[in-house]
Scaffold this active site. Structure first.
Site, mmCIF file in Angstrom:
data_model
loop_
_atom_site.group_PDB
_atom_site.id
_atom_site.type_symbol
_atom_site.label_atom_id
_atom_site.label_comp_id
_atom_site.label_asym_id
_atom_site.label_seq_id
_atom_site.Cartn_x
_atom_site.Cartn_y
_atom_site.Cartn_z
ATOM 1 N N TYR A 153 7.389 8.116 -7.618
ATOM 2 C CA TYR A 153 6.379 7.607 -8.550
ATOM 3 C C TYR A 153 5.494 6.616 -7.815
ATOM 4 O O TYR A 153 5.983 5.664 -7.213
ATOM 5 C CB TYR A 153 7.057 6.916 -9.746
ATOM 6 C CG TYR A 153 6.064 6.424 -10.773
ATOM 7 C CD1 TYR A 153 5.300 7.320 -11.509
ATOM 8 C CD2 TYR A 153 5.865 5.064 -11.000
ATOM 9 C CE1 TYR A 153 4.374 6.881 -12.451
ATOM 10 C CE2 TYR A 153 4.951 4.610 -11.940
ATOM 11 C CZ TYR A 153 4.207 5.538 -12.657
ATOM 12 O OH TYR A 153 3.293 5.093 -13.593
ATOM 13 N N ASP A 255 4.547 2.830 0.050
ATOM 14 C CA ASP A 255 4.314 2.269 -1.280
ATOM 15 C C ASP A 255 5.411 1.239 -1.502
ATOM 16 O O ASP A 255 6.542 1.572 -1.855
ATOM 17 C CB ASP A 255 4.372 3.379 -2.332
ATOM 18 C CG ASP A 255 4.280 2.820 -3.753
ATOM 19 O OD1 ASP A 255 4.332 1.588 -3.908
ATOM 20 O OD2 ASP A 255 4.181 3.625 -4.692
ATOM 21 N N LYS A 283 3.607 -5.576 -8.440
ATOM 22 C CA LYS A 283 4.789 -6.075 -9.148
ATOM 23 C C LYS A 283 5.175 -7.496 -8.716
ATOM 24 O O LYS A 283 4.430 -8.423 -8.977
ATOM 25 C CB LYS A 283 5.955 -5.100 -8.983
ATOM 26 C CG LYS A 283 5.683 -3.771 -9.733
ATOM 27 C CD LYS A 283 6.923 -3.093 -10.204
ATOM 28 C CE LYS A 283 6.624 -1.715 -10.760
ATOM 29 N NZ LYS A 283 7.166 -1.390 -12.021
HETATM 30 C C1 PLP Z 1 6.761 2.535 -6.385
HETATM 31 C C2 PLP Z 1 5.714 2.327 -7.427
HETATM 32 N N1 PLP Z 1 4.431 2.544 -7.111
HETATM 33 C C3 PLP Z 1 3.442 2.348 -8.013
HETATM 34 C C4 PLP Z 1 3.732 1.943 -9.295
HETATM 35 C C5 PLP Z 1 2.626 1.742 -10.281
HETATM 36 O O1 PLP Z 1 2.460 0.395 -10.524
HETATM 37 P P1 PLP Z 1 1.728 -0.105 -11.862
HETATM 38 O O2 PLP Z 1 2.647 0.189 -12.998
HETATM 39 O O3 PLP Z 1 1.527 -1.568 -11.615
HETATM 40 O O4 PLP Z 1 0.440 0.644 -11.959
HETATM 41 C C6 PLP Z 1 5.059 1.700 -9.657
HETATM 42 C C7 PLP Z 1 5.401 1.274 -11.032
HETATM 43 O O5 PLP Z 1 6.521 1.326 -11.470
HETATM 44 C C8 PLP Z 1 6.072 1.907 -8.712
HETATM 45 O O6 PLP Z 1 7.359 1.695 -9.007
#
Ligand code: PLP
Length: 460
Positions: A153, A255, A283
């Site tokens: 994700y 990521d 986050k």
């Molecule tokens: C690994 C990862 N990348 C991107 C995101 C997306 O972040 P956001 O919810 O701040 O858009 C998340 C959200 O859970 C994530 O866990």
């Protein structure tokens, strides 16, 4: 649904009537009654009232030790004093100007000190920064395709929302999984530009580069797959990806929306000793406020300087989020605090392991930095497909059972994991473990009764 789960849900309903009513009202105006699909679950979600340090209260007055922590965005814990102080000051001095200010350089410096990047741009969410990273990689290479891993994700943009939770009938070959849209509204052209491989399977990545020579701009991944509980990269996997990307002229994007702050002082590149070309952060770097960042080498980021890639955003570097970010890097994500949460993490994981062993639950405990998860599998999972072999009702028994004992052991959903905040204490961990010790015999009993017949669910 087995009896013990039914009983836990009945107890949940007895403890949370105000949440039930609030959810019913919200359903009239808000799809699913929640602001993000991840917050919705049956019979209804807990509505929160407030939070302080490592605990929260719901609107019925129940207190919980909070290891959800906004899906891992709060390693600072709720209302960390340093973050509150920094934010309060900015609230009185103007929150957002759409003009440059000196904190931007300061936070960029903090980031470049910790992570192997030379230049940084900011945003407000993880979705935003992974989207920009993918675009920059495409511009840097002149290629359109992005390789991602099945079950990973990276947010909600068109490139990211592919093969997040494909169903078994959609899988395809593990060496060349199908690109499956994560819902309607994603153009076919976008899906065609996302190539999928299997986590911990370098062969599948090599196969994809052979299949699309000169077409893959970047490999994007979470160094630890955290959308399937917690799945560690096998030794050599990350270095193998590094080598494949270098050989094929593609960028490697880490990521680190989750791992960046929470895995170690210097994130996954420090922890695993592998250097990506780009890093995405969000986050927990914001201490509870919306803050994201992406960074890379000067050569790559200069695509923005040279007006070859466009980047903007009204709320980028708003003073409040930046103040929270600076306070977080300087006063929360300190070496001393990493030592503190590491100790708590050891205690929690060891405690779980002892109880799992004592009651004979078929499960293991995965752990990385402040994150961890009770994994209800007989052996370690290595990828998304392994993850789907979970007894979902047994997991729900665990989650509701813990909630009824005053512990949000992790966010709802069996693809999530716990987070420990710098404000959690040994006493919080003791209470967490006492709750699990009380619940575990019933879980083990249910697992024995249910056997393997119920295994193999997954999906949201
Ligand atoms: C690994 C990862 N990348 C991107 C995101 C997306 O972040 P956001 O919810 O701040 O858009 C998340 C959200 O859970 C994530 O866990």
């Amino acid at each position: 649904m087995h009896d013990a789960l039914q009983k836990e849900i009945a107890t949940y309903e007895k403890r949370t009537p105000k949440s039930a009513a609030a959810h019913k009202r919200a359903l009239e105006r808000i799809p699913l009654g929640v602001a993000s699909n991840y917050r919705h679950y049956e019979p209804y979600p807990i509505f929160v009232k407030d939070g302080k340090a490592g605990r929260i209260h719901d609107i019925d007055g129940n207190e919980y030790i909070d290891h959800n922590l906004c899906f891992g965005a709060l390693m600072a814990g709720h209302g960390h004093p340093a973050v509150v102080k920094a934010v309060e000051q900015k609230l009185h001095e103007g929150t957002t100007f759409g003009m440059p200010h000196e904190q931007e350089w300061e936070l960029a410096e903090e980031i470049c000190k910790r992570y192997p990047v030379e230049m940084v741009r900011f945003g407000s969410s993880g979705t935003e920064v992974t989207m920009h990273a993918c675009r920059i990689a495409r511009a840097a290479t002149g290629r359109d395709k992005i390789l991602k891993f099945e079950g990973s994700y990276h947010g909600l943009h068109d490139t990211a929302l592919v093969s997040v939770k494909p169903k078994a009938e959609e899988y395809g070959d593990p060496d060349a999984p199908n690109s499956v849209p994560g819902g309607g509204g994603i153009p076919k052209s976008a899906i065609a530009n996302v190539v999928v491989a299997s986590f911990n399977n370098l062969g599948s990545v090599e196969h994809r580069f052979k299949q699309y020579p000169g077409e893959i701009a970047a490999v994007i991944l979470e160094p630890i797959l955290m959308n399937v509980g917690l799945c560690m990269p096998q030794p050599g996997f990350l270095q193998g990806l590094r080598d494949i990307c270098t050989k094929n002229g593609a960028l490697l994007i880490f990521d680190e929306v989750k791992t960046g702050a929470k895995l170690a002082w210097g994130g996954a590149s420090e922890f695993f000793g592998v250097k990506p070309d780009m890093i995405c952060l969000a986050k927990s770097i914001g201490g509870g406020l919306p803050l994201g960042a992406f960074g890379s080498s000067r050569a790559v980021m200069d695509l923005i300087s040279q007006h070859k890639v466009f980047h903007g955003g009204t709320y980028n570097t708003n003073r409040v989020a930046m103040a929270a970010g600076l306070a977080t890097f300087r006063e929360v994500l300190t070496r001393e605090n990493y030592a503190h949460v590491d100790k708590l993490g050891d205690k929690l994981a060891d405690g779980y392991r002892k109880i799992v062993g004592k009651v004979g639950l078929q499960a293991y405990v995965a752990r990385a930095g402040v994150n961890g998860a009770l994994m209800l599998y007989p052996q370690e999972i290595r990828n998304y497909r392994d993850w789907t072999a979970i007894d979902v009702d047994l997991w729900r028994h665990f989650w509701f059972g813990m909630v009824n004992r005053g512990v949000l052991a992790q966010p709802y959903w069996w693809d999530e994991q716990w987070t420990i905040s710098v404000q959690h204490t040994e006493a919080d961990i003791d209470k967490h473990l006492a709750a699990f010790e009380d619940l575990a015999p019933a879980l083990a009993h249910a697992q024995q009764q249910r056997g393997v017949a119920f295994v193999g669910a997954a999906g949201h």
